[in-house]
Design a protein around this motif. Structure first.
Motif, PDB file in Angstrom:
ATOM      1  N   ALA A   1       0.829  -1.215   0.000  1.00 30.44           N
ATOM      2  CA  ALA A   1       0.000   0.000   0.000  1.00 30.44           C
ATOM      3  C   ALA A   1       0.857   1.255   0.000  1.00 30.44           C
ATOM      4  CB  ALA A   1      -0.934  -0.015   1.214  1.00 30.44           C
ATOM      5  N   LEU A   2       1.981   1.205   0.728  1.00 33.55           N
ATOM      6  CA  LEU A   2       2.875   2.351   0.761  1.00 33.55           C
ATOM      7  C   LEU A   2       3.473   2.636  -0.607  1.00 33.55           C
ATOM      8  CD1 LEU A   2       4.376   4.503   2.415  1.00 33.55           C
ATOM      9  CD2 LEU A   2       6.126   2.789   2.906  1.00 33.55           C
ATOM     10  N   HIS A   3       3.857   1.567  -1.334  1.00 32.19           N
ATOM     11  CA  HIS A   3       4.378   1.772  -2.693  1.00 32.19           C
ATOM     12  C   HIS A   3       3.324   2.386  -3.588  1.00 32.19           C
ATOM     13  CE1 HIS A   3       7.595  -1.570  -1.999  1.00 32.19           C
ATOM     14  NE2 HIS A   3       7.947  -0.410  -1.495  1.00 32.19           N
ATOM     15  N   HIS A   4       2.057   1.929  -3.420  1.00 33.55           N
ATOM     16  CA  HIS A   4       0.972   2.502  -4.213  1.00 33.55           C
ATOM     17  C   HIS A   4       0.778   3.978  -3.896  1.00 33.55           C
ATOM     18  CE1 HIS A   4      -2.750   2.700  -6.462  1.00 33.55           C
ATOM     19  NE2 HIS A   4      -3.382   3.159  -5.380  1.00 33.55           N
ATOM     20  N   LYS A   5       0.823   4.305  -2.598  1.00 33.46           N
ATOM     21  CA  LYS A   5       0.678   5.710  -2.201  1.00 33.46           C
ATOM     22  C   LYS A   5       1.822   6.558  -2.738  1.00 33.46           C
ATOM     23  CE  LYS A   5      -3.089   5.539   0.310  1.00 33.46           C
ATOM     24  NZ  LYS A   5      -4.314   6.300  -0.064  1.00 33.46           N
ATOM     25  N   GLN A   6       3.024   5.994  -2.745  1.00 31.70           N
ATOM     26  CA  GLN A   6       4.171   6.739  -3.276  1.00 31.70           C
ATOM     27  C   GLN A   6       3.971   7.073  -4.746  1.00 31.70           C
ATOM     28  OE1 GLN A   6       7.403   4.137  -2.248  1.00 31.70           O
ATOM     29  NE2 GLN A   6       7.843   5.225  -0.333  1.00 31.70           N
ATOM     30  N   HIS A   7       3.426   6.080  -5.491  1.00 30.86           N
ATOM     31  CA  HIS A   7       3.153   6.351  -6.909  1.00 30.86           C
ATOM     32  C   HIS A   7       2.090   7.428  -7.063  1.00 30.86           C
ATOM     33  CE1 HIS A   7       5.763   3.223  -8.356  1.00 30.86           C
ATOM     34  NE2 HIS A   7       5.097   2.237  -7.746  1.00 30.86           N
ATOM     35  N   GLN A   8       1.066   7.376  -6.183  1.00 29.09           N
ATOM     36  CA  GLN A   8       0.026   8.403  -6.253  1.00 29.09           C
ATOM     37  C   GLN A   8       0.587   9.791  -5.931  1.00 29.09           C
ATOM     38  OE1 GLN A   8      -3.001   6.964  -3.562  1.00 29.09           O
ATOM     39  NE2 GLN A   8      -4.216   6.093  -5.243  1.00 29.09           N
ATOM     40  N   LEU A   9       1.443   9.857  -4.909  1.00 30.71           N
ATOM     41  CA  LEU A   9       2.030  11.146  -4.538  1.00 30.71           C
ATOM     42  C   LEU A   9       2.917  11.687  -5.651  1.00 30.71           C
ATOM     43  CD1 LEU A   9       2.923  10.525  -0.777  1.00 30.71           C
ATOM     44  CD2 LEU A   9       1.141  12.000  -1.684  1.00 30.71           C
ATOM     45  N   ALA A  10       3.675  10.762  -6.286  1.00 31.45           N
ATOM     46  CA  ALA A  10       4.520  11.199  -7.405  1.00 31.45           C
ATOM     47  C   ALA A  10       3.664  11.758  -8.538  1.00 31.45           C
ATOM     48  CB  ALA A  10       5.375  10.035  -7.900  1.00 31.45           C
ATOM     49  N   HIS A  11       2.497  11.102  -8.774  1.00 35.44           N
ATOM     50  CA  HIS A  11       1.590  11.600  -9.810  1.00 35.44           C
ATOM     51  C   HIS A  11       1.025  12.966  -9.426  1.00 35.44           C
ATOM     52  CE1 HIS A  11      -1.422  11.378 -13.032  1.00 35.44           C
ATOM     53  NE2 HIS A  11      -2.296  11.831 -12.132  1.00 35.44           N
ATOM     54  N   LEU A  12       0.598  13.123  -8.147  1.00 32.68           N
ATOM     55  CA  LEU A  12       0.033  14.400  -7.706  1.00 32.68           C
ATOM     56  C   LEU A  12       1.050  15.520  -7.740  1.00 32.68           C
ATOM     57  CD1 LEU A  12      -2.138  13.229  -4.673  1.00 32.68           C
ATOM     58  CD2 LEU A  12      -2.952  14.002  -6.903  1.00 32.68           C
ATOM     59  N   ALA A  13       2.325  15.183  -7.514  1.00 34.43           N
ATOM     60  CA  ALA A  13       3.352  16.218  -7.510  1.00 34.43           C
ATOM     61  C   ALA A  13       3.575  16.794  -8.893  1.00 34.43           C
ATOM     62  CB  ALA A  13       4.665  15.656  -6.962  1.00 34.43           C
ATOM     63  N   ASN A  14       3.232  16.031  -9.941  1.00 41.04           N
ATOM     64  CA  ASN A  14       3.531  16.461 -11.310  1.00 41.04           C
ATOM     65  C   ASN A  14       2.284  16.704 -12.142  1.00 41.04           C
ATOM     66  OD1 ASN A  14       6.498  16.289 -11.299  1.00 41.04           O
ATOM     67  ND2 ASN A  14       6.146  14.108 -10.950  1.00 41.04           N
ATOM     68  N   HIS A  15       1.100  16.600 -11.542  1.00 47.17           N
ATOM     69  CA  HIS A  15      -0.130  16.749 -12.312  1.00 47.17           C
ATOM     70  C   HIS A  15      -1.090  17.680 -11.597  1.00 47.17           C
ATOM     71  CE1 HIS A  15       1.545  13.108 -14.107  1.00 47.17           C
ATOM     72  NE2 HIS A  15       0.797  13.352 -15.167  1.00 47.17           N
ATOM     73  N   ASP A  16      -1.900  18.334 -12.371  1.00 44.82           N
ATOM     74  CA  ASP A  16      -2.915  19.232 -11.850  1.00 44.82           C
ATOM     75  C   ASP A  16      -4.015  18.406 -11.183  1.00 44.82           C
ATOM     76  OD1 ASP A  16      -4.342  21.740 -11.556  1.00 44.82           O
ATOM     77  OD2 ASP A  16      -5.693  20.945 -13.079  1.00 44.82           O
ATOM     78  N   VAL A  17      -4.399  18.798  -9.963  1.00 46.69           N
ATOM     79  CA  VAL A  17      -5.379  18.021  -9.202  1.00 46.69           C
ATOM     80  C   VAL A  17      -6.750  18.060  -9.868  1.00 46.69           C
ATOM     81  CG1 VAL A  17      -6.542  17.838  -6.974  1.00 46.69           C
ATOM     82  CG2 VAL A  17      -4.138  18.455  -7.064  1.00 46.69           C
ATOM     83  N   LEU A  18      -7.123  19.168 -10.464  1.00 46.01           N
ATOM     84  CA  LEU A  18      -8.472  19.323 -11.009  1.00 46.01           C
ATOM     85  C   LEU A  18      -8.634  18.568 -12.324  1.00 46.01           C
ATOM     86  CD1 LEU A  18     -11.247  20.685 -10.769  1.00 46.01           C
ATOM     87  CD2 LEU A  18     -10.288  22.656 -11.987  1.00 46.01           C
ATOM     88  N   THR A  19      -7.697  18.770 -13.267  1.00 47.92           N
ATOM     89  CA  THR A  19      -7.856  18.226 -14.623  1.00 47.92           C
ATOM     90  C   THR A  19      -7.033  16.971 -14.866  1.00 47.92           C
ATOM     91  OG1 THR A  19      -6.051  19.595 -15.457  1.00 47.92           O
ATOM     92  CG2 THR A  19      -8.252  20.558 -15.469  1.00 47.92           C
ATOM     93  N   SER A  20      -6.132  16.626 -13.945  1.00 41.92           N
ATOM     94  CA  SER A  20      -5.212  15.477 -14.096  1.00 41.92           C
ATOM     95  C   SER A  20      -4.220  15.681 -15.235  1.00 41.92           C
ATOM     96  CB  SER A  20      -5.988  14.166 -14.311  1.00 41.92           C
ATOM     97  OG  SER A  20      -6.765  13.866 -13.177  1.00 41.92           O
ATOM     98  N   LEU A  21      -4.149  16.892 -15.786  1.00 43.28           N
ATOM     99  CA  LEU A  21      -3.136  17.189 -16.792  1.00 43.28           C
ATOM    100  C   LEU A  21      -1.792  17.444 -16.113  1.00 43.28           C
ATOM    101  CD1 LEU A  21      -5.086  19.679 -19.113  1.00 43.28           C
ATOM    102  CD2 LEU A  21      -4.652  17.249 -19.522  1.00 43.28           C
TER     103      LEU A  21
END
Length: 593
Positions: free
Chosen positions: A399-419
């Motif tokens: 689960a921690l690895h999954h969360k890390q991937h999610q955080l990495a995605h959120l750090a580089n993508h817009d929260v509203l549009t996912s762009l």
């Protein structure tokens, strides 16, 4: 079978650990109890000292109010001015004398109450003294001239309604009955006519001993009291020979006896605690609390330092009793530890190797086979708990690895549009510029700004505006091919990266498609919304060879496109030098604002 040597060694080791643990626990409990008792005593002393200081200030303020009551009586001004002894004056004097007498009767803290005229060298007009039998009214030739005393001429300088508070000193005025030779405090207030002319002074002499007795009513009898004036002279000391040294031809200062109190007299601190446990050289065998306290609201810069002390032996009496109990407890626990160590060693050593193997192969799939899971005692329970813990930890790690991937995605993508956000886009643009420069390729940047988004946001609200931005992001992704990168920079600004753009038409055609797509009605929340967009285009290498310049130039071109009336695109290379300078100047003005 377990070898006897190992069991004996383990038993002795565990017994030693038990003895050391109980002994060290007892020792540190004893030390902690001593520190706790001293700390609690210090806090209690400080609270009591603060309370004593507060009572002192309140008492001074109350006595200052008494002085003002006597000084503001109209008859006080009349008597201070009167020099006749006719019948009317005698009657007025008699009534005023009754008031002074009443104050003396109801306030045992007052040694003298006097009304002194300003003229005739400060002649006393009304005077009551306290002697060993009660209250004495001094009259006639026994009334004295007091114009040479500080409480007289300093009070005459005050405005009506103010109170003079003198220093605490030994009364050396002759003929003062019970007050002579006693520590006193002079309180005085000017007596003024209705016109505001100061014609006399009312003086109350306070018995310091009686005042302190009243203040200490709730304090424990074993507390030692220290009081010093603003210079540090002891006014009250457990050793009476140390008090009022200045009256005996020598100075005994608190800051010399207790060096730690110097900040109180420098006015850098208002209170402090000293204890003989941690600072034996500053407070030998005592716990002390000191508080700096002003004389009251009318006292100006005058203050005293009050201190309360308690013998360290009294404070630590409970800790010493606890120490005796701890010694007995340690002896008993040492014997118990030896017996328990033997039993524990016998029960522990047999499954020890099994548990050790399981611990060293924590993530191995075969680890559960070696665990004694079928045992029904505590070892079996421990083995089952260990097995569950291993599975839970593995699940949590996944689960921690999954969360890390999610955080990495959120750090580089817009929260509203996912762009991709600005940071990820700039990274991709920078890499694309390096590749294009090294391999002679071309690329283009399209800066997109929505035309009517502010009106939509203002009309329908921010939630609807967010839904519009999501719909715009979906529309852009439908227009663009997989080789293009679209990102949201923030607000209603989007940007597109076109790599390997060999022909200018590829960028302009795409800009035209974007403008048309956003001019069409977009379904948003059950509504059809035409947003509209203006697009600026910059190309590499002719419009810039770094990511920052390309993005800035595309932004500049977008401003020109928007100035045409919205719904247009504009290439940066087609702008004149004047247009570029004008847009750059306008952007600079906006940034400064």
């Amino acid at each position: 079978m377990m070898r006897p040597g190992l069991m004996v060694k383990l038993s002795l080791l565990l017994a030693l650990i038990g003895v050391l643990a109980s002994g060290s626990t007892g020792y540190y409990a004893y030390r902690a109890n001593r520190s706790m008792l001293v700390g609690e005593a210090g806090r209690n002393l400080l609270t009591a000292t603060e309370l004593l200081g507060q009572r002192f200030s309140v008492a001074i303020d109350d006595m200052a109010a008494d002085v003002l009551v006597l000084a503001t009586m109209p008859s006080s001004a009349l008597m201070a001015q009167s020099a006749d002894d006719d019948a009317k004056t005698s009657a007025d004097r008699s009534r005023l004398a009754q008031v002074f007498s009443s104050f003396m009767l109801h306030h045992p803290v007052y040694l003298q109450a006097r009304l002194i005229a300003r003229d005739r060298f400060g002649l006393e007009r009304i005077r009551f003294d306290r002697d060993g039998h009660g209250i004495v009214e001094v009259q006639g030739e026994n009334l004295q001239e007091k114009g040479q005393f500080a409480y007289m001429f300093d009070t005459l300088k005050l405005e009506p309604g103010r109170v003079y508070i003198g220093p605490i000193t030994i009364n050396r005025e002759y003929g003062t009955h019970y007050a002579e030779g006693k520590p006193i405090l002079h309180l005085a207030a000017p007596v003024a006519t209705r016109a505001g002319d100061v014609v006399g002074v009312v003086v109350l002499d306070v018995d310091l001993a009686v005042l302190l007795k009243l203040l200490r009513t709730d304090l424990p009898p074993d507390y030692e009291l220290y009081i010093a004036n603003e210079w540090g002279d002891f006014l009250v000391h457990p050793d009476a020979s140390q008090a009022f040294g200045f009256d005996k031809g020598r100075r005994v200062f608190m800051q010399d006896s207790f060096a730690a109190t110097k900040p109180l007299f420098d006015r850098t601190q208002s209170n402090m605690l000293i204890n003989g446990l941690t600072n034996p050289e500053q407070a030998p065998n005592e716990v002390l609390a000191f508080v700096r306290r002003p004389f009251g609201t009318s006292a100006g810069n005058r203050f005293i330092v009050l201190g309360l002390g308690k013998p360290l032996s009294d404070v630590l009496a409970g800790a010493n009793r606890l120490g005796d109990q701890i010694v007995r407890m340690v002896l008993f626990s040492s014997v118990a530890a030896l017996l328990l160590a033997i039993l524990f060693a016998r029960a522990l050593t047999r499954p020890l190797q099994v548990l050790t193997h399981a611990a060293t192969h924590f993530f191995a799939e075969t680890a559960t086979e070696a665990l004694p899971l079928k045992r029904t005692d505590e070892i079996g329970m421990l083995a089952r708990c260990f097995d569950r813990m291993r599975r839970e930890i593995r699940s949590q790690v996944d689960a921690l690895h999954h969360k890390q991937h999610q955080l990495a995605h959120l750090a580089n993508h817009d929260v509203l549009t996912s762009l991709p956000n600005r940071m990820l886009f700039m990274q991709k643009l920078d890499a694309a510029v390096h590749d294009a420069t090294a391999n002679g390729k071309r690329l283009a940047v399209l800066f997109i700004d929505l035309d009517h988004f502010k009106q939509i946001n203002d009309q329908f609200g921010h939630s609807f505006g967010d839904a519009v931005l999501v719909a715009v992001a979906d529309a852009l992704q439908r227009v663009l091919s997989r080789g293009h990168t679209v990102a949201r920079l923030g607000g209603d600004e989007f940007v597109v990266l076109i790599e390997d753009a060999h022909f200018p038409e590829s960028a302009t055609d795409l800009a035209t498609s974007i403008v048309r797509a956003l001019e069409s009605d977009l379904p948003v929340g059950g509504r059809l919304v035409a947003v509209g967009a203006s697009v600026g285009i910059s190309e590499c290498p002719q419009d810039g060879v770094c990511a920052r310049d390309l993005l800035l130039n595309a932004d500049t071109a977008m401003y020109v496109a928007k100035s045409k009336g919205r719904g247009f695109w504009q290439r940066y290379c087609d702008l004149s030098a004047e247009q570029r300078v004008k847009i750059a100047y306008e952007n600079t003005i906006v940034e400064e604002d």
